[in-house]
Design an enzyme around this catalytic site. Structure first.
Site, PDB file in Angstrom:
ATOM      1  N   ASN A   1      -6.673 -27.988 -15.567  1.00 39.20           N
ATOM      2  CA  ASN A   1      -5.643 -26.707 -15.432  1.00 39.20           C
ATOM      3  C   ASN A   1      -5.006 -26.609 -16.896  1.00 39.20           C
ATOM      4  OD1 ASN A   1      -4.305 -29.388 -15.130  1.00 39.20           O
ATOM      5  ND2 ASN A   1      -2.520 -28.363 -14.226  1.00 39.20           N
ATOM      6  N   VAL A   2      -4.901 -25.338 -17.252  1.00 39.48           N
ATOM      7  CA  VAL A   2      -4.181 -24.979 -18.517  1.00 39.48           C
ATOM      8  C   VAL A   2      -3.000 -24.335 -18.201  1.00 39.48           C
ATOM      9  CG1 VAL A   2      -4.516 -23.761 -20.614  1.00 39.48           C
ATOM     10  CG2 VAL A   2      -6.392 -25.096 -19.544  1.00 39.48           C
ATOM     11  N   GLU A   3      -1.868 -24.751 -18.514  1.00 34.46           N
ATOM     12  CA  GLU A   3      -0.602 -24.085 -18.431  1.00 34.46           C
ATOM     13  C   GLU A   3      -0.097 -23.711 -19.745  1.00 34.46           C
ATOM     14  OE1 GLU A   3       2.097 -27.063 -16.748  1.00 34.46           O
ATOM     15  OE2 GLU A   3       0.826 -26.844 -14.735  1.00 34.46           O
TER      16      GLU A   3
ATOM     17  N   HIS B   1      -6.121 -22.286 -13.388  1.00 35.24           N
ATOM     18  CA  HIS B   1      -6.357 -23.532 -12.591  1.00 35.24           C
ATOM     19  C   HIS B   1      -7.850 -24.248 -12.775  1.00 35.24           C
ATOM     20  CE1 HIS B   1      -3.401 -22.586  -9.019  1.00 35.24           C
ATOM     21  NE2 HIS B   1      -3.160 -22.053  -9.967  1.00 35.24           N
TER      22      HIS B   1
ATOM     23  N   GLU C   1     -10.204 -25.443 -10.990  1.00 35.68           N
ATOM     24  CA  GLU C   1     -11.331 -24.507 -10.355  1.00 35.68           C
ATOM     25  C   GLU C   1     -11.758 -23.473 -11.196  1.00 35.68           C
ATOM     26  OE1 GLU C   1      -8.417 -25.487  -9.112  1.00 35.68           O
ATOM     27  OE2 GLU C   1      -8.666 -26.187  -7.428  1.00 35.68           O
TER      28      GLU C   1
ATOM     29  N   CYS D   1      -6.566 -24.741  -3.986  1.00 33.79           N
ATOM     30  CA  CYS D   1      -5.795 -24.130  -3.497  1.00 33.79           C
ATOM     31  C   CYS D   1      -6.273 -22.718  -2.976  1.00 33.79           C
ATOM     32  CB  CYS D   1      -4.574 -23.955  -4.448  1.00 33.79           C
ATOM     33  SG  CYS D   1      -5.144 -22.570  -5.691  1.00 33.79           S
TER      34      CYS D   1
ATOM     35  N   CYS E   1      -7.831 -20.340  -5.435  1.00 29.45           N
ATOM     36  CA  CYS E   1      -9.051 -20.681  -6.184  1.00 29.45           C
ATOM     37  C   CYS E   1     -10.151 -20.669  -4.879  1.00 29.45           C
ATOM     38  CB  CYS E   1      -8.939 -22.248  -6.617  1.00 29.45           C
ATOM     39  SG  CYS E   1      -8.007 -22.435  -8.356  1.00 29.45           S
TER      40      CYS E   1
END
Ligand SMILES: O=c1ccn([C@H]2C[C@H](O)[C@@H](CO)O2)c(=O)[nH]1
Ligand SMILES: [Zn+2]
Length: 319
Positions: free
Chosen positions: A62-64, A75, A77, A110, A113
């Site tokens: 995940n990359v925020e 996300h 995935e 989730c 995804c």
């Protein structure tokens, strides 16, 4: 090698030497994956490990994006699927996603995804690992995990495509295939873009302060919101190949999209880059159009592949 710690793609042999010898051993790469996640907002690092039909193993994280609303995040995935697209993979067979911070538990993606995964051919057969600590776990298909689903129709993500786009105006002057123009790399990306629901393909190329370049393209979901923007897709390439560099090393960016596109990325791309890239980052937009003559040279023909019906785009050489 020091750069091995940043590896996101493993040949079957390399994966084997990491202990991934069979499906239930996918978790052996999860600690590596989770260590590469960028979660400055939630502090919740998610890793994903997947096996493509080619036998290669891909990682997703995940990359925020610091300072931006959560819905701009990538996300794990989604990262993995985008990485499949950037590496010309044709699908995904197996997937394991971490759901605990110690990397011992694996669960279903989730809802967002699960829907994003649906864009791939044979998505319903993807086998997803459900497992808690001290047990071997079991695989469940996406068919099982996403009942009563919202399904896309053809074409599907990861199928060969060419959007037949050409740059407008003088920007469109023909370049050699190995030119170093960022706009040409962004155009090539836009030509791979998957936007069957709005016909608004777009691509982004970005360069860091070492002169390395990365690219990505807009990927739509039939359910709209799970779609991934072209900047995010290029950031997947940046994270996957950028050896841990920060987004503040991004100094030049080009977006290519159609003029008056039904879905324009320009405003969003600028806003994201203003927030995360180098303060003096140069951002340019080039418009493109669908080259109808080029398009006439491509037709879509039914094709039977592995006994399953699908569609391939084939180039027809005109006499
Ligand atoms: O399936 C999921 C669910 C959540 N996240 C990420 C998004 C966000 O960065 C963090 C907290 O929700 O976890 C994923 O990567 N995959
Ligand atoms: Zn998700």
């Amino acid at each position: 090698m020091a750069q091995d710690q940043y590896k996101f793609v493993f040949t079957a042999k390399e994966a084997e030497s990491e202990g991934v010898t069979e499906p239930f051993r996918l978790p052996n790469l999860i600690t590596k994956a989770m260590s590469l996640a960028r979660a400055p907002i939630s502090k919740y690092k998610v890793g994903a490990v997947g096996r493509a039909p080619s036998g290669r193993i891909y990682l997703g994280v995940n990359v925020e994006l610091p300072g931006l609303p959560l819905h701009h995040s990538i996300h794990a995935e989604q990262f993995l699927v985008t990485n499949l697209a950037l590496n010309s993979e044709k699908g995904l067979h197996l997937l394991a996603v971490s759901i605990s911070t110690d990397g011992n538990d694996f669960g279903a993606p989730c809802g967002n995804c699960r829907q994003f995964l649906m864009e791939m051919r044979n998505a319903l057969d993807i086998q997803i690992l459900l497992k808690s600590k001290h047990e071997e776990g079991s695989f469940r298909s996406l068919r099982h995990l996403l009942p009563d689903r919202f399904s896309p129709c053809s074409p599907l993500l990861l199928e060969k495509r060419d959007n037949c786009l050409t740059l407008s105006g003088s920007a469109g002057e023909i370049c050699s295939s190995d030119c170093s123009h960022l706009k040409c790399k962004a155009l090539a990306a836009a030509n791979n873009s998957f936007s069957p629901y709005t016909n608004s393909p777009s691509g982004v190329a970005l360069q860091d302060d070492d002169g390395e370049w990365y690219r990505g393209w807009y990927i739509e979901s039939v359910a709209s919101n799970p779609s991934l923007g072209p900047v995010q897709a290029a950031l997947v390439d940046f994270v996957a190949r950028g050896l841990g560099k920060g987004f503040d090393k991004i100094v030049e960016v080009v977006l290519v999209e159609k003029k008056n596109a039904r879905v324009s990325q320009e405003g969003t791309a600028k806003m994201i880059l203003d927030t995360i890239a180098a303060p003096n980052c140069d951002f340019k937009v080039f418009h493109c159009y669908e080259d109808l003559v080029k398009k006439m040279n491509y037709i879509t023909i039914p094709e039977v592949e592995n006994g399953k019906k699908g569609y391939l785009v084939r180039k027809i050489i005109r006499q």
